[in-house]
Design a protein around this motif. Structure first.
Motif, short mmCIF file in Angstrom:
data_model
loop_
_atom_site.label_atom_id
_atom_site.label_comp_id
_atom_site.label_asym_id
_atom_site.label_seq_id
_atom_site.Cartn_x
_atom_site.Cartn_y
_atom_site.Cartn_z
N ALA A 76 0.80 -1.23 0.00
CA ALA A 76 0.00 0.00 0.00
C ALA A 76 0.83 1.28 0.00
CB ALA A 76 -0.94 0.00 1.20
N VAL A 77 2.14 1.17 0.19
CA VAL A 77 2.99 2.36 0.18
C VAL A 77 3.03 2.92 -1.24
CG1 VAL A 77 5.32 3.26 0.56
CG2 VAL A 77 4.39 1.51 2.09
N THR A 78 2.62 4.17 -1.40
CA THR A 78 2.58 4.81 -2.72
C THR A 78 3.45 6.06 -2.74
OG1 THR A 78 0.63 6.11 -2.15
CG2 THR A 78 0.24 3.99 -3.23
N TYR A 79 3.67 6.56 -3.93
CA TYR A 79 4.41 7.81 -4.10
C TYR A 79 3.52 8.99 -3.70
CZ TYR A 79 7.81 5.10 -6.76
OH TYR A 79 8.74 4.19 -7.14
N ASP A 80 4.16 10.10 -3.35
CA ASP A 80 3.41 11.30 -2.99
C ASP A 80 2.69 11.90 -4.19
OD1 ASP A 80 4.33 11.04 -0.39
OD2 ASP A 80 6.04 12.37 -0.73
N THR A 81 3.28 11.75 -5.37
CA THR A 81 2.76 12.41 -6.57
C THR A 81 1.92 11.52 -7.47
OG1 THR A 81 4.82 11.91 -7.73
CG2 THR A 81 4.65 14.06 -6.63
N ARG A 82 1.90 10.22 -7.21
CA ARG A 82 1.07 9.32 -8.02
C ARG A 82 0.61 8.15 -7.19
NH1 ARG A 82 5.01 5.81 -11.68
NH2 ARG A 82 6.87 6.00 -10.43
N ASP A 83 -0.44 7.53 -7.65
CA ASP A 83 -1.11 6.48 -6.89
C ASP A 83 -0.66 5.09 -7.36
OD1 ASP A 83 -2.81 5.77 -4.86
OD2 ASP A 83 -4.54 5.55 -6.19
N LYS A 84 0.65 4.84 -7.31
CA LYS A 84 1.18 3.53 -7.70
C LYS A 84 2.00 2.99 -6.54
CE LYS A 84 3.71 0.94 -11.11
NZ LYS A 84 4.33 0.90 -12.42
N SER A 85 1.88 1.69 -6.31
CA SER A 85 2.64 1.04 -5.25
C SER A 85 4.14 1.19 -5.53
CB SER A 85 2.28 -0.44 -5.19
OG SER A 85 3.18 -1.14 -4.36
N VAL A 86 4.89 1.66 -4.54
CA VAL A 86 6.33 1.80 -4.67
C VAL A 86 6.96 0.42 -4.89
CG1 VAL A 86 8.45 2.45 -3.44
CG2 VAL A 86 6.41 3.89 -3.27
N LEU A 87 6.50 -0.56 -4.16
CA LEU A 87 7.04 -1.90 -4.28
C LEU A 87 6.85 -2.46 -5.69
CD1 LEU A 87 8.46 -4.17 -2.77
CD2 LEU A 87 6.22 -4.98 -2.04
N VAL A 88 5.64 -2.35 -6.21
CA VAL A 88 5.36 -2.83 -7.56
C VAL A 88 6.16 -2.04 -8.59
CG1 VAL A 88 3.56 -3.06 -9.32
CG2 VAL A 88 3.09 -3.75 -6.96
N ASP A 89 6.28 -0.74 -8.40
CA ASP A 89 7.05 0.09 -9.32
C ASP A 89 8.51 -0.34 -9.36
OD1 ASP A 89 7.28 2.37 -11.13
OD2 ASP A 89 8.43 3.31 -9.52
#
Length: 92
Positions: A76-89
């Protein structure tokens, strides 16, 4: 700070980043708590091999998440500027 290591007990088993020295997670997971993208290179190759040598990006990501055992808080951790999972990214 969370320390990550490549966890591999043999050549045939997939190697995925594992948490070292974690007890119970008491604080919200942050981006710094997640393994960096370069630690997913070898596990990605192992995941493709485990999937028969060919797979879509989504299949590889699903394999990595399942094998490494990440929980919903970590995903569930996402970037501040977009709604994408940091882990998946970092896996993509």
């Amino acid at each position: 700070m969370v320390v990550w290591q490549q966890a591999c007990s043999c050549r045939d088993a997939p190697c995925y980043p594992r948490r070292v020295g974690w007890g119970t997670l008491t604080a919200m997971t942050s981006r710094e708590d997640l393994p960096p993208y370069w630690e997913w290179m070898y596990p990605t190759l192992r995941a493709v091999k485990a999937l028969g040598g060919s797979a879509t990006g989504r299949e590889i990501t699903d394999q990595l998440i399942d094998a490494a055992g990440f929980n919903d808080d970590e995903l569930a951790v996402t970037y501040d500027t977009r709604d994408k999972s940091v882990l998946v990214d970092r896996m993509d």
